[in-house]
Design an enzyme around this catalytic site. Structure first.
Site, PDB file in Angstrom:
ATOM      1  N   LYS A 291       0.849  -1.186   0.000  1.00  0.00           N
ATOM      2  CA  LYS A 291       0.000   0.000   0.000  1.00  0.00           C
ATOM      3  C   LYS A 291       0.891   1.245   0.000  1.00  0.00           C
ATOM      4  O   LYS A 291       1.890   1.300   0.714  1.00  0.00           O
ATOM      5  CB  LYS A 291      -0.902  -0.033   1.249  1.00  0.00           C
ATOM      6  CG  LYS A 291      -2.127   0.831   1.127  1.00  0.00           C
ATOM      7  CD  LYS A 291      -3.202   0.388   2.095  1.00  0.00           C
ATOM      8  CE  LYS A 291      -4.397   1.313   1.989  1.00  0.00           C
ATOM      9  NZ  LYS A 291      -5.562   0.832   2.715  1.00  0.00           N
ATOM     10  N   GLU A 377     -20.005  -5.175   9.268  1.00  0.00           N
ATOM     11  CA  GLU A 377     -20.994  -4.386  10.003  1.00  0.00           C
ATOM     12  C   GLU A 377     -22.114  -5.268  10.557  1.00  0.00           C
ATOM     13  O   GLU A 377     -22.588  -5.050  11.680  1.00  0.00           O
ATOM     14  CB  GLU A 377     -21.588  -3.298   9.105  1.00  0.00           C
ATOM     15  CG  GLU A 377     -20.650  -2.135   8.807  1.00  0.00           C
ATOM     16  CD  GLU A 377     -19.624  -2.424   7.723  1.00  0.00           C
ATOM     17  OE1 GLU A 377     -19.690  -3.513   7.097  1.00  0.00           O
ATOM     18  OE2 GLU A 377     -18.744  -1.579   7.482  1.00  0.00           O
ATOM     19  N   ARG A 405     -26.084  -1.487   5.621  1.00  0.00           N
ATOM     20  CA  ARG A 405     -25.809  -2.891   5.316  1.00  0.00           C
ATOM     21  C   ARG A 405     -26.301  -3.817   6.426  1.00  0.00           C
ATOM     22  O   ARG A 405     -26.527  -4.991   6.196  1.00  0.00           O
ATOM     23  CB  ARG A 405     -24.300  -3.039   5.136  1.00  0.00           C
ATOM     24  CG  ARG A 405     -23.848  -4.418   4.927  1.00  0.00           C
ATOM     25  CD  ARG A 405     -22.457  -4.447   4.396  1.00  0.00           C
ATOM     26  NE  ARG A 405     -22.410  -3.965   3.017  1.00  0.00           N
ATOM     27  CZ  ARG A 405     -21.388  -4.155   2.195  1.00  0.00           C
ATOM     28  NH1 ARG A 405     -20.336  -4.812   2.613  1.00  0.00           N
ATOM     29  NH2 ARG A 405     -21.409  -3.693   0.969  1.00  0.00           N
TER      30      ARG A 405
HETATM   31  C1  LIG Z   1     -19.160  -1.741   3.979  1.00  0.00           C
HETATM   32  C2  LIG Z   1     -17.966  -0.839   4.151  1.00  0.00           C
HETATM   33  N1  LIG Z   1     -17.418  -0.703   5.370  1.00  0.00           N
HETATM   34  C3  LIG Z   1     -16.352   0.100   5.536  1.00  0.00           C
HETATM   35  C4  LIG Z   1     -15.818   0.775   4.482  1.00  0.00           C
HETATM   36  C5  LIG Z   1     -14.668   1.753   4.695  1.00  0.00           C
HETATM   37  N2  LIG Z   1     -13.447   1.279   3.991  1.00  0.00           N
HETATM   38  C6  LIG Z   1     -13.081   1.789   2.815  1.00  0.00           C
HETATM   39  S1  LIG Z   1     -11.683   1.098   2.233  1.00  0.00           S
HETATM   40  C7  LIG Z   1     -11.544   0.127   3.584  1.00  0.00           C
HETATM   41  C8  LIG Z   1     -10.380  -0.802   3.708  1.00  0.00           C
HETATM   42  C9  LIG Z   1     -10.311  -1.748   2.580  1.00  0.00           C
HETATM   43  O1  LIG Z   1      -9.206  -2.582   2.742  1.00  0.00           O
HETATM   44  P1  LIG Z   1      -8.706  -3.464   1.538  1.00  0.00           P
HETATM   45  O2  LIG Z   1      -9.852  -4.118   0.887  1.00  0.00           O
HETATM   46  O3  LIG Z   1      -7.624  -4.345   2.044  1.00  0.00           O
HETATM   47  O4  LIG Z   1      -8.150  -2.401   0.504  1.00  0.00           O
HETATM   48  P2  LIG Z   1      -6.851  -1.472   0.594  1.00  0.00           P
HETATM   49  O5  LIG Z   1      -7.348  -0.109   0.957  1.00  0.00           O
HETATM   50  O6  LIG Z   1      -5.923  -2.031   1.620  1.00  0.00           O
HETATM   51  O7  LIG Z   1      -6.280  -1.519  -0.774  1.00  0.00           O
HETATM   52  C10 LIG Z   1     -12.589   0.342   4.478  1.00  0.00           C
HETATM   53  C11 LIG Z   1     -12.750  -0.322   5.785  1.00  0.00           C
HETATM   54  C12 LIG Z   1     -16.423   0.610   3.228  1.00  0.00           C
HETATM   55  N3  LIG Z   1     -15.988   1.269   2.151  1.00  0.00           N
HETATM   56  N4  LIG Z   1     -17.484  -0.209   3.091  1.00  0.00           N
END
Ligand SMILES: Cc1ncc(C[n+]2csc(CCOP(=O)(O)OP(=O)(O)O)c2C)c(N)n1
Length: 643
Positions: A291, A377, A405
């Protein structure tokens, strides 16, 4: 790496890339230089607009390789969450537009169907890509088409129930589908849970796939060989499954990997093999990325640079608003810590958002009383229900739009059983630059009619402090606090005091017209009340405080003593205003026609990215619009004596 001048005759490769077709002509060395330019473009754009930085920087090579190998938009490419799509947007004809990403007159920070034919599925909320991709794969099969469907999902998003529901279905669906697991060992915060540990073991238990393995070819080994030497192919497939257990294989996927997600030679080779894979089975390609790759501050502090405001590229310093430290979120966080110091039974739960919800500070104070359950969630709420069923006092903190959700868990597992779970619902109302996917404008309507639920909406940070204290002390059933992004009315913040359940508060008394305001539009209402004085109108202003139960005694008073009642809320129609109207109608206040009632709420819940101020202006819920709407209602345009 070879010298750029030896490889390309042009100063900029990106300049000549207007669509993925232009990538097809480029050599691997040229693609590598392109990756550098795409990174520079993302860093320079986001430094001026703010936005999601680390995730996009991590998938630059992956985005280039996919568009180089596959035939998008005929092949469908779906990015989970969509926050990592900046390189994809740059490569698919939006390199100029990326300079205005998340701005009012610019493009979305997420994938969006209406924005481009290269965005076959819109996102913003996580863990939907495999379900949507499987739908497209099955649609393709039903229509006898032959395109590929590729989903890219992060290791954080893979931890959500929905991703597993989709894999469970895909594994038995006999449909060709490519799922790329982008494993950067990060969510927004470090990832949590058993899946994360499993992926770490998977990577450490075997080296990256060798070029020889790739040259042998996934496709040449599987589809044709399956017919000829099924057993041998099956064995080969198994050798690609690393570690013990082979979770993905057990779910019916061919597992391929791990692969270095920054190595364009490897990525293009393996994706080429996967493209030729003809078997009607899903395949999971496990790529390992970093990242923030290529920008030191983001590599070193991936959580901080996940989503950023504007920043200085040289120093990495992020521009913050002067009052950024005293937001509704920080007030909630501090007040919860204060309550937890007094009451050992209080615990806190987040679904992968410790910093966004302010619970990171709670975790520092009470490491054993804070639970980060991952992007889950639904589970977070039912887990809290279980805790509450056995005497613990859980506060579940999540963003309003993500609560959507878990509506059934809220309703069926908590409210129906009247369990004292406390919900701290952040980002209520418009959220600004994240745009329509992240607005928290449905929560009032979704909760206003739930029996048992005490639902509060503070009009100031002091009110929020009081409501945290009230929720902590209220143990007769579920309760909810719902507050906005940012800050508001913070003067002389003092420790929270318990307020009476279901009681609103009269702020100022006028005559003829009353405004019953719910939530954080109160400062705009007060400004409007001042403006209206100059027009000879003296408002009665009331802070409703409670979404439910409504303060019927107060509404009786307002209805009896005024000709006009205006209900204001930062939510969609059929919310708090509708509850008030129902009460008035049930109690015959509307029969004579003496009382005129209007609800000012959010008519278009899908307002696009812009500043929050502009969004409220567009929704006609800013002070200026409130004033003019009230004047129109009174049929009063000119100054006259105060009435
Ligand atoms: C249902 C939901 N919960 C929380 C989020 C907030 N959120 C956005 S990106 C993220 C992390 C995603 O992690 P990953 O899939 O590993 O992607 P990375 O950012 O590490 O590339 C979160 C928790 C979201 N977008 N949707």
């Amino acid at each position: 790496m070879v010298d750029k001048a030896e490889v390309v005759s042009t100063q900029s490769i990106l300049e000549h890339v207007d669509s993925p077709n232009d990538l097809k002509k480029l050599t691997i060395d040229e693609l590598k230089f392109l990756a550098e330019e795409v990174r520079e473009k993302i860093i320079s754009s986001v430094s001026k607009t703010g936005g999601h930085l680390g995730a996009g920087l991590g998938v630059v090579e992956l985005s280039i390789a996919i568009h180089h190998v596959f035939d998008t938009p005929n092949d469908k490419l779906i990015w989970d969450v969509g926050h990592q799509c900046y390189p994809h947007k740059i490569l698919t004809g939006r390199k100029k537009e990326i300079e205005k990403v998340r701005q009012e007159d610019g493009i979305s920070g997420f994938t969006k169907r209406s924005e481009s034919k290269y965005d076959p599925f819109g996102a913003g909320h996580s863990s939907t890509s495999i379900s949507a991709g499987l739908g497209m794969a099955v649609a393709r099969d039903l229509q006898c088409k032959d395109n590929h469907v590729i989903c890219v999902i992060g290791d954080g998003s893979m931890s959500a129930g929905m991703a597993f529901e989709a894999m469970n279905n895909a594994g038995s669906q006999n449909s060709r589908l490519v799922v790329i697991l982008n494993d950067n060992d990060m969510s927004i915060a470090p990832p949590v849970g058993a899946l994360s540990s499993y992926l770490t073991r998977l990577i450490s238990s075997r080296p990256y796939m060798t070029l020889r393995q790739m040259a042998m070819g996934v496709a040449s080994k599987f589809p044709k060989a399956v017919e000829r030497t099924a057993k041998k192919a099956e064995e080969y497939a198994r050798t690609l499954v690393a570690g013990s257990g082979g979770l993905f294989e057990e779910l019916g996927f061919y597992y391929v990997g791990p692969v270095d997600g920054h190595n364009l030679d490897d990525l293009t080779t393996i994706l080429g093999n996967i493209k030729d894979f003809e078997d009607a089975r899903p395949i999971l390609l496990h790529v390992v990325t970093q990242k923030g790759k290529g920008y030191k501050p983001a590599e070193e502090q991936p959580s901080k640079y996940h989503g950023v405001g504007r920043f200085d590229v040289e120093s990495g310093e992020i521009v913050t608003d002067s009052d950024a430290n005293i937001t509704y979120t920080s007030t909630f966080s501090q007040c919860l810590i204060d309550e937890a110091k007094k009451d050992d039974a209080i615990v806190a739960i987040t679904a992968a958002m410790p910093s966004g919800t302010g619970l990171d500070k709670f975790a520092k104070e009470f490491p054993t009383r804070m639970f980060d359950v991952g992007i889950a969630e639904q589970h977070a709420i039912t887990f809290a229900a279980g805790l509450a069923a056995d005497g613990v006092k859980p506060f579940v903190a999540m963003y309003s739009s993500f609560l959507q959700r878990a509506y059934d868990q809220l309703l069926h597992d908590v409210v129906l059983q009247n369990l004292p779970v406390r919900f701290a619902i952040d980002r209520g109302g418009f959220v600004g630059n994240d745009g329509a996917t992240h607005h928290g404008v449905f929560d009032i309507a979704l909760t206003a009619n739930l029996p048992n639920l005490v639902a509060m909406a503070p009009s100031s940070q002091q009110e929020l402090a009081d409501m945290v204290a009230t929720a902590a002390s209220y143990n007769d059933g579920p309760s909810m606090l719902r507050y906005p992004k940012g800050s508001g009315l913070t003067d002389n913040l003092i420790q929270g005091r318990i307020i009476e359940i279901g009681k609103g508060k009269i702020i100022s008394e006028g005559s003829k017209i009353a405004v019953l305001n719910l939530g954080a539009r109160l400062p705009a209402v007060l400004t409007s009340a001042n403006e209206l004085l100059e027009h000879g109108v003296k408002l009665t202003v009331v802070d409703a405080r409670f979404i439910a139960p409504i303060d019927t005694a107060l509404i009786d008073e307002l209805a009896k003593n005024h000709e006009y009642l205006v209900v204001i809320e930062e939510g969609v129609k059929c919310g708090f205003g509708a509850s008030v109207m129902q009460y008035l109608s049930d109690n015959a206040y509307l029969d004579s026609g003496k009382l005129k009632v209007r609800c000012f709420n959010i008519e278009d819940p899908f307002i696009e990215q812009a500043s929050m101020d502009r969004q409220y202006e567009m929704a006609r819920l800013d002070a200026k619009n409130i004033t003019s709407r009230i004047l129109t209602l009174l049929n009063r345009k000119k100054l006259s004596a105060v009435s």
